[in-house]
Design an enzyme around this catalytic site. Sequence first.
Site, PDB file in Angstrom:
ATOM      1  CG  PHE A  26      -0.275   0.437   2.526  1.00  0.00           C
ATOM      2  CD1 PHE A  26      -0.109   1.779   2.828  1.00  0.00           C
ATOM      3  CD2 PHE A  26       0.218  -0.505   3.422  1.00  0.00           C
ATOM      4  CE1 PHE A  26       0.527   2.184   4.001  1.00  0.00           C
ATOM      5  CE2 PHE A  26       0.850  -0.111   4.593  1.00  0.00           C
ATOM      6  CZ  PHE A  26       1.004   1.238   4.883  1.00  0.00           C
ATOM      7  CE  LYS A  71      -2.906  -8.433  -4.662  1.00  0.00           C
ATOM      8  NZ  LYS A  71      -3.279  -7.449  -3.601  1.00  0.00           N
ATOM      9  CD  GLU A  84      -5.492  -6.218  -0.001  1.00  0.00           C
ATOM     10  OE1 GLU A  84      -4.480  -5.922  -0.674  1.00  0.00           O
ATOM     11  OE2 GLU A  84      -5.534  -7.179   0.779  1.00  0.00           O
ATOM     12  CB  SER A 123       4.775  -7.507   5.648  1.00  0.00           C
ATOM     13  OG  SER A 123       3.765  -8.378   5.196  1.00  0.00           O
ATOM     14  CB  CYS A 173      10.365  -0.202   2.899  1.00  0.00           C
ATOM     15  SG  CYS A 173      10.965   0.407   1.340  1.00  0.00           S
ATOM     16  CD  GLU A 187       8.243  -2.932   8.389  1.00  0.00           C
ATOM     17  OE1 GLU A 187       7.497  -3.897   8.148  1.00  0.00           O
ATOM     18  OE2 GLU A 187       8.838  -2.291   7.508  1.00  0.00           O
TER      19      GLU A 187
HETATM   20  P1  NAD Z   1       1.490  -6.638   2.968  1.00  0.00           P
HETATM   21  O1  NAD Z   1       2.519  -7.711   3.047  1.00  0.00           O
HETATM   22  O2  NAD Z   1       0.361  -6.677   3.920  1.00  0.00           O
HETATM   23  O3  NAD Z   1       0.813  -6.644   1.510  1.00  0.00           O
HETATM   24  C1  NAD Z   1       1.604  -6.626   0.340  1.00  0.00           C
HETATM   25  C2  NAD Z   1       0.835  -7.353  -0.765  1.00  0.00           C
HETATM   26  O4  NAD Z   1       0.651  -8.714  -0.371  1.00  0.00           O
HETATM   27  C3  NAD Z   1      -0.543  -6.773  -1.032  1.00  0.00           C
HETATM   28  O5  NAD Z   1      -0.755  -6.719  -2.426  1.00  0.00           O
HETATM   29  C4  NAD Z   1      -1.476  -7.745  -0.344  1.00  0.00           C
HETATM   30  O6  NAD Z   1      -2.726  -7.853  -0.991  1.00  0.00           O
HETATM   31  C5  NAD Z   1      -0.726  -9.069  -0.438  1.00  0.00           C
HETATM   32  N1  NAD Z   1      -1.032  -9.965   0.679  1.00  0.00           N
HETATM   33  C6  NAD Z   1      -1.305  -9.613   1.970  1.00  0.00           C
HETATM   34  N2  NAD Z   1      -1.526 -10.703   2.718  1.00  0.00           N
HETATM   35  C7  NAD Z   1      -1.385 -11.769   1.906  1.00  0.00           C
HETATM   36  C8  NAD Z   1      -1.472 -13.178   2.102  1.00  0.00           C
HETATM   37  N3  NAD Z   1      -1.761 -13.705   3.284  1.00  0.00           N
HETATM   38  N4  NAD Z   1      -1.253 -13.995   1.045  1.00  0.00           N
HETATM   39  C9  NAD Z   1      -0.962 -13.479  -0.164  1.00  0.00           C
HETATM   40  N5  NAD Z   1      -0.855 -12.146  -0.417  1.00  0.00           N
HETATM   41  C10 NAD Z   1      -1.065 -11.295   0.606  1.00  0.00           C
HETATM   42  O7  NAD Z   1       2.268  -5.249   3.030  1.00  0.00           O
HETATM   43  P2  NAD Z   1       1.653  -3.781   3.142  1.00  0.00           P
HETATM   44  O8  NAD Z   1       1.109  -3.594   4.505  1.00  0.00           O
HETATM   45  O9  NAD Z   1       0.807  -3.492   1.972  1.00  0.00           O
HETATM   46  O10 NAD Z   1       2.985  -2.900   2.974  1.00  0.00           O
HETATM   47  C11 NAD Z   1       3.842  -2.577   4.033  1.00  0.00           C
HETATM   48  C12 NAD Z   1       5.020  -3.514   4.091  1.00  0.00           C
HETATM   49  O11 NAD Z   1       5.740  -3.477   2.867  1.00  0.00           O
HETATM   50  C13 NAD Z   1       6.011  -3.125   5.179  1.00  0.00           C
HETATM   51  O12 NAD Z   1       6.461  -4.296   5.804  1.00  0.00           O
HETATM   52  C14 NAD Z   1       7.141  -2.479   4.386  1.00  0.00           C
HETATM   53  O13 NAD Z   1       8.401  -2.515   4.999  1.00  0.00           O
HETATM   54  C15 NAD Z   1       7.131  -3.296   3.160  1.00  0.00           C
HETATM   55  N6  NAD Z   1       7.799  -2.619   2.059  1.00  0.00           N
HETATM   56  C16 NAD Z   1       9.010  -3.078   1.672  1.00  0.00           C
HETATM   57  C17 NAD Z   1       9.684  -2.461   0.659  1.00  0.00           C
HETATM   58  C18 NAD Z   1      11.019  -2.977   0.204  1.00  0.00           C
HETATM   59  O14 NAD Z   1      11.412  -2.653  -0.896  1.00  0.00           O
HETATM   60  N7  NAD Z   1      11.713  -3.770   0.977  1.00  0.00           N
HETATM   61  C19 NAD Z   1       9.119  -1.352   0.016  1.00  0.00           C
HETATM   62  C20 NAD Z   1       7.870  -0.905   0.435  1.00  0.00           C
HETATM   63  C21 NAD Z   1       7.207  -1.548   1.464  1.00  0.00           C
END
Ligand code: NAD
Length: 498
Positions: free
Chosen positions: A149, A173, A176, A226, A281, A383
């Site tokens: 997000f 994808k 959401e 994450s 991040c 985090e």
């Molecule tokens: P998230 O892991 O909740 O979601 C990321 C994606 O995974 C979304 O598209 C979501 O729909 C999908 N997803 C969520 N749960 C899932 C599941 N159980 N099974 C399959 N797909 C699933 O992350 P977020 O809250 O949207 O974003 C924040 C996180 O992203 C933080 O941990 C941040 O550090 C990380 N991040 C990392 C970087 C990097 O380059 N290392 C960059 C930006 C953000």
Amino acid sequence: MREIQHFINGKLVAGTSGRTLDVYNPSTGEVQAKSPLASADEVRSAIDAAQKAFPAWSAVNPQRRARVMFKFKDLLEQNMDDLAALLSSEHGKVLADAKGDVQRGLEVIEFACGIPHLLKGEYTQGAGPGIDMYSMRQPLGVVAGITPFNFPAMIPMWMFGVAVACGNTFVCKPSEKDPSVPVRLAELFMEAGGPEGVLNVVTGDKEAVDTILTDPRVKAVSFVGSSAIAQYIYETGAANGKRVQAMGGAKNHAIIMPDADLDRVVDDLIGAGYGSAGERCMAIPVAVPVTKAVGDELVKRLIPRVEELRVGPSTDPDADFGPMVTAEHRAKVLGYVDIGVKEGADLVVDGRGFSLQGYEDGFYMGGCLFDNVTTKMDIYKEEIFGPVLSIARADDFEQAIAMPSTHQYGNGVAIYTRDGDAAREFADRVNVGMVGINVPIPVPLAYHTFGGWKRSAFGDTNQHGPEGVKFYTKLKTVTSRWPTGVREGSSFVIPTMK
Ligand code: NAD
């Protein structure tokens, strides 16, 4: 209520699964749209479209593909204000920061405009008698990106910008929670001349992700989110024979050496710790002052600055940062602040009770500052992803460098010093993927490459830059011999250059 639509085969398509998720305006707390959660069949229809588009798109010569990227970049510039407004209305980051999100993605498109050069292979003439060798980079086919997000413009563009320029077709994808910008980007890509089916966006949750991960037509998956999900994506994608790069969470430290310019450090920590409400991040959630004297002075200077932070709706040009993305995420961050207090850290600025007049239902919290955080505490180990800065003090350089080096995450790190030797040694030894020297958010530019270490990244290829081109292409090496008039007969020995 506005219904967000998928973008499949060059058209906006209404969701048919019957499942939706509320998309909020975090500044007001109101539900402003419904995001469709795609069924497996809807995701498959996007993969079908991408599969159908691949032969023709991959056959378009790289210079013509680059022209589409140039036009797309122009359209991004023309639509910058609208994209930023849409982005901040769903994410909650302030408008100037939302523009930065679009701009950093646009810079990847600028990089992708150079694709004819980037796809050039290598050539050796006369590798043997009449023998020439050359290599070529070919696209993989249908590839997919699953995005978080917190950067709804930049991160999709990290991925599809490079992938489609290489000749692949793409299924995105997005998160959401704020999917409108990625859908809009796909529309603009079409307007720029991208053929239908080349770039598709399906909004959804785990069902959509699992369909991508198990469909054999998808050759590669790029993920950012994450760490627990990143690891799941990496393992499931690899078990299904795909190439996977999966970026995860972070806990970036800033080491402050006794000779650092403390005024600059304080400015940088305020920006990198609290900008975008800490939902980056590459934010700095941990500052490590070296020596007690530096720690005391740093905390003394930070306290008034954190107290003065201006929190406001994303449309307020005077706000330093806006609300958190959802009420649920704010509750999680507030929960961590409570944990820190219980663990015995000193909460020297407490933003938990913050409320904004006229916006009482928005997902706001004030900036928090912890002092005397130790490496044993959960608020250090995990985090938080909110406007919470922890001061974890160190006695000397060795203790300071050990902290980011042994932390489970290894995305970014920064050192503040005027001592070139210390900076050089730090950059060499620290066990982290991206290093800033007197730079708080060392996000590499588009023509370099982005990726952390340890639980911040699974897989072995980074995002964008030359590494991105590598990820989205396979290398073929050709050895050719044209008749020299000399027949050598059959050989039963492996050819060597002896
Ligand atoms: P998230 O892991 O909740 O979601 C990321 C994606 O995974 C979304 O598209 C979501 O729909 C999908 N997803 C969520 N749960 C899932 C599941 N159980 N099974 C399959 N797909 C699933 O992350 P977020 O809250 O949207 O974003 C924040 C996180 O992203 C933080 O941990 C941040 O550090 C990380 N991040 C990392 C970087 C990097 O380059 N290392 C960059 C930006 C953000």
